[in-house]
Design an enzyme around this catalytic site. Sequence first.
Site, PDB file in Angstrom:
ATOM      1  CE  LYS A   1      -0.958   6.773   3.890  1.00 14.58           C
ATOM      2  NZ  LYS A   1      -2.337   6.692   3.405  1.00 14.58           N
TER       3      LYS A   1
ATOM      4  CG  ASP B   1      -4.638   5.366   5.244  1.00 12.65           C
ATOM      5  OD1 ASP B   1      -3.768   5.641   6.089  1.00 12.65           O
ATOM      6  OD2 ASP B   1      -4.391   5.241   4.025  1.00 12.65           O
TER       7      ASP B   1
ATOM      8  CG  HIS C   1       2.297   8.634   0.287  1.00 12.61           C
ATOM      9  ND1 HIS C   1       1.118   9.072  -0.258  1.00 12.61           N
ATOM     10  CD2 HIS C   1       2.265   7.281   0.189  1.00 12.61           C
ATOM     11  CE1 HIS C   1       0.402   8.021  -0.665  1.00 12.61           C
ATOM     12  NE2 HIS C   1       1.083   6.940  -0.401  1.00 12.61           N
TER      13      HIS C   1
ATOM     14  CE1 TYR D   1      -2.750   6.355  -1.473  1.00 14.82           C
ATOM     15  CE2 TYR D   1      -4.240   6.467   0.402  1.00 14.82           C
ATOM     16  CZ  TYR D   1      -3.053   6.049  -0.151  1.00 14.82           C
ATOM     17  OH  TYR D   1      -2.178   5.319   0.609  1.00 14.82           O
TER      18      TYR D   1
END
Length: 319
Positions: A87, A52, A120, A57
Amino acid sequence: MGVTQVPEISVGSCDRTMPVIGMGTAAYPTPDPDTTKAAILEAIGAGYRHFDTAFAYGSEKPLGEAIAEALRLGLVKSRDELFITTKLWSSFAEKDMILPAMKMSLSNLRLEYVDMFLIHWPVRLSKEVKKLPAEKREYILPLDMKSVWEAMEECKNLGLTKGIGVSNFSCKKMEELLATAKIPPAVNQVEMNPIWQQKQLREYCNAKGIHITAYSPLGANNTKWGDNRVMECDVLGEIAKARGKTPAQVSLRWLYEQGVSIVTKSFNKQRMRENLDIFSWSLTEEDSERIAQLPQKKGVLFADVIGPYDISLELDAEI
């Protein structure tokens, strides 16, 4: 230790099955790419097949490098053995920006498609936002749900992703999306653990055939958004002791028994393997009863992440 075989499940409108445990790659502070890449390779060796990530990130590139390396080393025979979720970041949550954002993520990941592409957050951030929390209220905008979801559907129809879904959506936001969606979201990825059990949202999504994936399954300890309330919960500790397990394993097993999938993040080799060791034992009815009685507290608040503005407070109040 050998490789753990992780069970897979069908999720709604997604064209392939999803491993019930995935490895999360959101870390704070952001580790250097080599650390992330090494941890992902270690996780593949342990048996993780679902990873994921998200544009936000900063882990898409190291994940892409790790996948290429795993294929080169023969840790996996083909890309199809892996399930990759990424996302759509809120700065790109506008109809015309979604396809380019999807292609940018694919380029970062060095992939031709992902397995799941999620919105997201249920908000849009203006391009003025350089850091969070946002400095001004006017930088946080509502999602144009209909056009944003149409662009997500286009990504799926073009074969750039096998499934589309959402993250951090309340029942109210799901209702709004489903009112116009041609392809229903396959997944809603939300904070869920024994201290935030999401009963109402789970019942709603279940009724609509939408699968829940739990993030922060251990309370995201040692991050700026989490704390130790799961890991140091007395009840989980007592159950763990009686079972000869860790509180983390009890929490993950409880989630698995609720029928949700899990994204858990550890870069520690031993804990990474422990987090997969939840399939050969189960909780007793009494254990489950005790967990059901735990006092509830939400951990991730939009007001903390985006800023304490009316739109964030409204989202935090929605179930």
